[in-house]
Design a protein around this motif. Structure first.
Motif, PDB file in Angstrom:
ATOM      1  N   SER A   1      -2.696   7.594  -5.930  1.00 54.09           N
ATOM      2  CA  SER A   1      -2.053   6.560  -5.354  1.00 54.09           C
ATOM      3  C   SER A   1      -2.175   6.556  -3.881  1.00 54.09           C
ATOM      4  N   VAL A   2      -2.324   7.853  -3.434  1.00 51.83           N
ATOM      5  CA  VAL A   2      -2.603   7.926  -1.858  1.00 51.83           C
ATOM      6  C   VAL A   2      -3.991   7.335  -1.407  1.00 51.83           C
TER       7      VAL A   2
ATOM      8  N   LYS B   1      -5.965   5.160  -2.875  1.00 50.39           N
ATOM      9  CA  LYS B   1      -5.773   3.792  -3.359  1.00 50.39           C
ATOM     10  C   LYS B   1      -5.018   2.818  -2.111  1.00 50.39           C
ATOM     11  N   THR B   2      -3.975   3.625  -1.752  1.00 51.29           N
ATOM     12  CA  THR B   2      -3.133   2.978  -1.047  1.00 51.29           C
ATOM     13  C   THR B   2      -3.705   2.863   0.640  1.00 51.29           C
ATOM     14  N   ASN B   3      -4.293   4.145   0.957  1.00 49.68           N
ATOM     15  CA  ASN B   3      -4.752   4.229   2.182  1.00 49.68           C
ATOM     16  C   ASN B   3      -5.995   4.770   2.078  1.00 49.68           C
TER      17      ASN B   3
END
Length: 936
Positions: free
Chosen positions: A278-279, A281-283
């Motif tokens: 998630s980290v 992919k988000t940033n």
């Protein structure tokens, strides 16, 4: 005739109307009290209470409520008073006064309370403290002794009966119910069904669930194949698509090191993986997220996945050196080189990447090539220059590189100093001058220049001038160092082996930041601190400046002489003492030390000349007169010694002069002349205890009954005139004991202990008397009483240790060390315990600690010499000779056995080198005699 006129005041005796409130007509507000409405519950009337008391025969007396009132609580008088600001301030003032009065003697009160607690604890010790030594003795019980202890269950008849009853109860049989048998039958049936396997389908049922043994085997093979794939990807280059080989011999060994993760760990890895996905992919431009995701896969054992993740991170964050370095770490060296080459395309200024690339190279030439390429991109990196210079084996090549380095980085002091160190002398001076002009605020360059002058053989004046110019130049440039910082630099220079530069730094900076009235004290403290850290050159330079400023300070001269005595040469010490006596001609200790150094060096005429000069400047000096007489006596000129002592008795006329005169006559073999001198001296100085001691010893030396009686009378007269002189009591007791009157000796010591209860010497002597008489129990009792009176006495603790049984001596010694604060005698006793057990290294170490604790105790030196003398055959004579030399330098003065031996007239002309072997023999013999008296 009565008047018919009505009375106007008759209403006063009538009850008030209902609802009447006094003063309501005048505007007053009404209020209601308990007396208006009555109590909540009506109690007995007064008549009923009086009748009940009369019936019981009690008198009707009124209770005085005031007698139950607290005198500190003034509620009856000030209950309605208002607590104002003045009252608060008064209370605060009184509280501060109470606190100040409490703080005035708080330390004395706490000390008194602590002493009372200790006394109460000693008087009524706890049961735990009483049995502490017995508990410690349990540590000496061996495993065989523990195993031999009887079982507690077989000791008494009641317990034996209980055990038999319990055994019979356990052996009882009961009839099982039918439900248990039915359950066992069903369980066996289920197990048999699970064991039945069809020959054609390999299927079986267990508890209603279908299980396939074929699927279990396939799953096992799949897991084994997965492990093989994982091992191959971790050992080969998976990212490049190359096939890797597996070592069949080392594979099983490698599998033994693979950690099998539990279900909990696998679950945590899955959660962390989802979060990091998630980290990133988000940033996707967040470099720490990619690094964390790659390291997670590395922890999970998936190196191929980790390399793939960090490769994606390099594509997403090409400007982050941490991502590139992590990718290089996770890959093989060959692939890491390729990765770092790509990284340099994006980050050519990254020093860390260049250094990592240099580390991946194997041969020095490749490393140098990488560093030179790095310096083309980052010419101002000190790390790269240092690394490249360190790789050069030729000093000339390194000097050429450093020349380029200082041109590229002219403000780096370390590069300039390294270049000057590698350059020849003439070029080094030029380099340092150029460095000083380039960096005018660097004190390191000035210090290096001064050291260069010292190494080149320049005089000390030029080094001093250079350092003084450095201090002025730095102050002008604004780079001001404190005096403490300059002293640290001086100590560093001394450590590196430049004493002249060290002295120059001290001379130029020791005056900084000190008021004139504090200089003597601060300089003495600085010199002492330098000596404690083992910097004698710095301390010598500080003392030189202090003596130049205060040439008449006797304390500074003596401290400087002590420094030269420990670290300098004899010539330097004599030169210093010559200057000292010239500046302080009335300082007797300096003259005596000067004469002693001359005498120790064998220069007897020089010592005579020094004492003659000293007497000219100090007419009527007792110490100098006695020193001159002792010098003549030690070198065989008896007539000159007698003349000098006679002159001293006429001119000085002190008890010590008369005492030394009597001792000299006694040593010279004329006891009658010595006795006459003592008797004449006692008429002048009747309260001098040493004169009484010598008087008794002279009579005792005769050896007959008359001499015994005269000695007894002399000691008695001395005790009467000098009741506080403990040696007189000891001499009297020993005289009676040698004469065979042990009860008299005990009586004298008991009388002395009553007057001096806190004297550990008297308690130790009393215990020794009992030991010599064979009464070990009485000796232990006296030592116990002595330790109660003197709980911190090392003498008593040492004596009590040897009276303990052998297994308990170590415990007793540990208690003694804790109670006495590491007393020298107790430490010596511990060393002797190690010696007794054959532990030579530990014993030698503890003997060294004992002499370090008290170098003036001759008994400790005697025991150490006896220890080394006992190991001469096994370890040679070097340790014994070393101990003897250290004892000669220490020149001890005190000791229960050393002082009498040294004052014996037969050894008047013997020195420490001669007396120490005799003392060692005497100590060993005395200990053996006491050990024999005390028993095993």
């Amino acid at each position: 005739m009565a008047s018919s006129k009505p009375n106007k005041l008759a209403f006063l005796s009538q009850p008030a109307p209902a609802g009447y409130v006094a003063g309501l007509g005048r505007g007053a507000s009404g209020f209601t009290t308990r007396s208006d409405i009555g109590p909540a519950r009506e109690g007995p009337s007064a008549e009923a209470v009086a009748a009940a008391r009369a019936k019981r025969g009690e008198e009707d007396d009124d209770d005085d409520d005031e007698r139950f009132q607290d005198p500190e609580e003034e509620g009856g008088l000030f209950a309605s008073a208002v607590y104002e600001r003045d009252d608060e301030e008064a209370d605060r003032i009184w509280e501060s006064v109470d606190r100040q009065m409490d703080e005035r003697r708080r330390k004395q009160r706490e000390a008194r309370e602590r002493a009372e607690r200790e006394e109460a604890r000693m008087r009524t010790p706890k049961i735990q403290a009483q049995f502490a030594d017995l508990k410690r003795n349990l540590t000496t019980v061996s495993a065989e002794e523990w195993a031999a202890l009887p079982e507690p269950g077989n000791l008494t008849g009641k317990r034996r009966k209980a055990a038999l009853a319990r055994e019979s109860r356990d052996n009882r049989t009961y009839a099982l119910p039918d439900s248990v048998l039915v359950g066992a039958r069903d369980r066996n049936q289920v197990q048999n069904e699970a064991a039945d396997v069809d020959m054609d389908g390999t299927r079986s049922t267990l508890g209603g669930a279908t299980s396939s043994l074929t699927e279990i085997g396939e799953a096992r093979n799949k897991l084994f194949s997965h492990q093989l794939d994982q091992a191959s990807t971790s050992s080969g280059a998976a990212q490049s698509g190359l096939s890797s080989s597996i070592d069949p011999q080392g594979y099983l060994t490698k599998l033994s090191g693979v950690s099998v993760k539990s279900d909990v760990e696998i679950g945590d890895i899955k959660k962390a993986r989802s979060l990091l996905d998630s980290v990133i992919k988000t940033n996707p431009k967040h470099a720490p997220g990619w690094i964390a995701a790659a390291r997670l896969e590395e922890v999970a054992g998936k190196m191929a996945v980790a390399r793939k993740v960090i490769a994606q991170g390099c594509e997403q964050c090409p400007k982050s050196e941490d991502v590139w370095l992590e990718s290089a770490r996770l890959n093989t060296p060959d692939n890491a080189k390729v990765i770092l080459a790509r990284a340099i395309q994006h980050l050519s200024q990254s020093v860390a990447i260049w250094l990592r690339a240099e580390q991946l190279e194997n041969d020095p030439e490749s490393k140098k090539r990488v560093l030179r390429k790095a310096l083309e991109h980052v010419p101002h990196s000190v790390k790269l220059w240092k690394r490249l210079v360190n790789l050069e084996e030729s000093p000339e090549d390194a000097r050429i590189l450093l020349a380029g380095a200082v041109e590229a980085i002219p403000l780096n002091v370390e590069l300039w100093l390294t270049l000057a160190r590698l350059s020849p002398l003439a070029e080094a001076k030029s380099v340092l001058n150029k460095a000083r002009r380039t960096i005018p605020t660097s004190h390191e360059i000035w210090i290096a220049a001064a050291r260069l002058l010292e190494e080149s053989g320049e005089p000390a004046e030029r080094v001093d001038k250079t350092v003084a110019t450095a201090v002025a130049s730095l102050e002008k440039a604004g780079a001001v160092l404190s005096r403490e910082q300059w002293l640290r630099e001086a100590e560093q220079v001394e450590r590196e082996g430049s004493p002249a530069t060290c002295a120059a730094i001290v001379k130029a900076t020791v005056y900084l930041d000190i008021d004139p009235e504090d200089r003597s004290r601060v300089w003495a403290e600085d010199a002492h601190a330098a000596l404690e850290q083992d910097y004698p050159v710095t301390a010598r330079a500080i003392y030189a400046c202090a003596l130049h400023e205060f040439p008449d300070d006797t304390t500074l001269w003596r401290a400087a002489a002590t420094l030269e005595q420990q670290y300098g040469t004899r010539e330097a010490l004599e030169a210093l003492l010559e200057r000292a006596v010239q500046h302080c001609p009335h300082a007797e200790p300096l003259w005596l030390q000067y004469a002693a150094e001359k005498q120790r060096a064998g220069d007897v005429p020089g010592a005579r000349d020094v004492l003659s000069r000293a007497f000219d400047h100090n007419l009527g000096s007792e110490a100098i007169s006695l020193a001159a007489a002792a010098l003549e006596a030690q070198h065989g000129d008896a007539r000159a010694a007698s003349l000098l002592l006679g002159r001293a008795r006429r001119e000085v006329d002190t008890p010590r002069v008369w005492l030394k005169s009597a001792q000299w006559e006694r040593t010279d073999g004329t006891p009658d002349a010595a006795l006459a001198l003592v008797q004449e001296a006692l008429q002048k100085f009747p309260r001098e205890p040493k004169l009484h001691m010598v008087h008794g010893q002279l009579h005792e030396a005769r050896g007959d009954d008359a001499g015994l009686r005269a000695a007894r009378d002399a000691y008695a007269a001395g005790r009467a005139r000098c009741p506080d002189a403990l040696p007189l009591w000891l001499l009297s007791s020993r005289l009676e004991e040698r004469a065979g009157y042990a009860p008299r000796a005990r009586a004298l010591l008991e009388k002395a202990r009553k007057a001096h209860e806190r004297s550990d010497v008297l308690w130790a002597e009393s215990a020794a008397v009992e030991l010599r008489a064979g009464s070990v129990a009485q000796a232990k009792s006296l030592l116990a009483r002595g330790l109660q009176a003197c709980p911190a006495s090392g003498l008593l603790w040492s004596a009590s240790i040897w009276l303990e049984p052998r297994p308990a001596r170590k415990t007793r010694a540990a208690d003694a060390l804790r109670r006495t604060g590491d007393h020298a005698q107790v430490i010596c006793t511990v060393a002797r315990l190690f010696w007794d057990e054959g532990k030579v290294a530990q014993a030698r170490s503890w003997f060294g600690k004992a002499v370090a604790a008290d170098r003036d105790d001759g008994d400790v030196w005697g025991w150490w010499y006896a220890f080394e003398d006992a190991h001469v055959r096994t370890e040679g004579d070097a340790p014994r000779a070393q101990v003897l030399e250290q004892a000669v330098r220490a020149n001890p003065r005190h000791g229960a056995a050393w002082a009498p031996l040294r004052k014996d007239p037969r050894h008047a002309r013997d020195d420490v080198r001669t007396l120490l072997p005799q003392l060692a023999t005497q100590l060993v013999a005395a200990h053996a005699a006491l050990a024999g008296a005390a028993g095993p």
